[in-house]
Design a protein around this motif. Structure first.
Motif, PDB file in Angstrom:
ATOM      1  N   PHE A  95      -2.015   5.810   6.487  1.00 49.56           N
ATOM      2  CA  PHE A  95      -1.813   4.366   6.599  1.00 49.56           C
ATOM      3  C   PHE A  95      -0.552   4.016   7.379  1.00 49.56           C
ATOM      4  CE2 PHE A  95       1.044   4.254   2.941  1.00 49.56           C
ATOM      5  CZ  PHE A  95       1.790   3.102   3.123  1.00 49.56           C
ATOM      6  N   HIS A 153      -8.742   3.160   3.167  1.00 55.71           N
ATOM      7  CA  HIS A 153      -7.622   4.113   3.163  1.00 55.71           C
ATOM      8  C   HIS A 153      -8.132   5.553   3.160  1.00 55.71           C
ATOM      9  CE1 HIS A 153      -3.402   5.188   1.783  1.00 55.71           C
ATOM     10  NE2 HIS A 153      -4.068   6.290   1.460  1.00 55.71           N
ATOM     11  N   GLU A 197       0.846  -1.193   0.000  1.00 56.34           N
ATOM     12  CA  GLU A 197       0.000   0.000   0.000  1.00 56.34           C
ATOM     13  C   GLU A 197       0.877   1.236   0.000  1.00 56.34           C
ATOM     14  OE1 GLU A 197      -3.626   1.772   2.744  1.00 56.34           O
ATOM     15  OE2 GLU A 197      -3.448  -0.409   2.458  1.00 56.34           O
ATOM     16  N   CYS A 217       0.631   5.864  -0.501  1.00 56.15           N
ATOM     17  CA  CYS A 217      -0.221   7.024  -0.291  1.00 56.15           C
ATOM     18  C   CYS A 217       0.311   8.176  -1.138  1.00 56.15           C
ATOM     19  CB  CYS A 217      -0.233   7.427   1.184  1.00 56.15           C
ATOM     20  SG  CYS A 217      -1.289   8.840   1.537  1.00 56.15           S
TER      21      CYS A 217
END
Length: 191
Positions: free
Chosen positions: A158, A148, A104, A106
């Motif tokens: 996150f 998220h 993941e 961002c």
């Protein structure tokens, strides 16, 4: 304004980085669904597209409003695009809860990724760009996106969900490549 129209309008805005106060406090609820919100949504879609993102929350463009846009695939690979204002996410519990670990990232900490386990499906309830109720359930990237982006609107990035060690590694990765992203990225492209 329909999403198809929002996608054709708007201009990319600079993305706010982690550490800025707007990124770490709960956002104010959306109460006005007029032209200012529609212009913001068009800019958010343009920004998300310029940054090649899956979703973008208003605080990520410096606006204290509880709204996010999404443009990504669900669990069957279908592209889904939309808006959720004042979202609440419901996650499975008990036997229905299955965690899925994925890399993941961002847009507010560009270029850095870390493995993070999240429930494999989520239901997001809120209002659309017209102020009408929406309820969406999805897995895949979209289900993760709901979690998220709603986190962002609650003042959570996150990295807050990572262990201290993983968070430090994430920041080191970002620091190593931060010079590729201008202060006004994605208005200015990645170097």
């Amino acid at each position: 304004m329909p999403v198809s129209e929002l996608l054709r309008m708007g201009a990319a805005r600079p993305i706010v980085r982690w550490g800025q106060p707007v990124m770490h406090r709960p956002a104010s609820p959306v109460t006005d669904f007029g032209p200012e919100l529609q212009a913001l949504l068009a800019d958010m879609f343009a920004t998300n597209t310029a940054a090649d993102g899956a979703g973008l929350a208003a605080p990520q463009v410096g606006v204290d409003l509880a709204v996010f846009v999404y443009d990504c695939t669900d669990e069957v690979g279908a592209r889904r695009t939309g808006v959720v204002c004042n979202p609440e996410v419901e996650l499975p519990e008990g036997r229905d809860r299955r965690l899925e670990s994925r890399s993941e990232g961002c847009l507010s900490l560009p270029g850095a990724y870390s493995e993070l386990a999240r429930p494999d499906v989520s239901t997001c309830r809120g209002l659309d760009q017209f102020g009408e109720p929406v309820e969406l359930t999805a897995g895949g990237i979209l289900g993760r996106c709901f979690q998220h982006e709603t986190d962002h609107l609650n003042g959570v990035v996150f990295g807050d969900r990572l262990s201290a060690r993983a968070r430090k590694a994430l920041h080191r990765t970002h620091d190593d490549i931060a010079d590729r992203y201008a202060d006004d990225w994605p208005v200015s492209p990645k170097r």
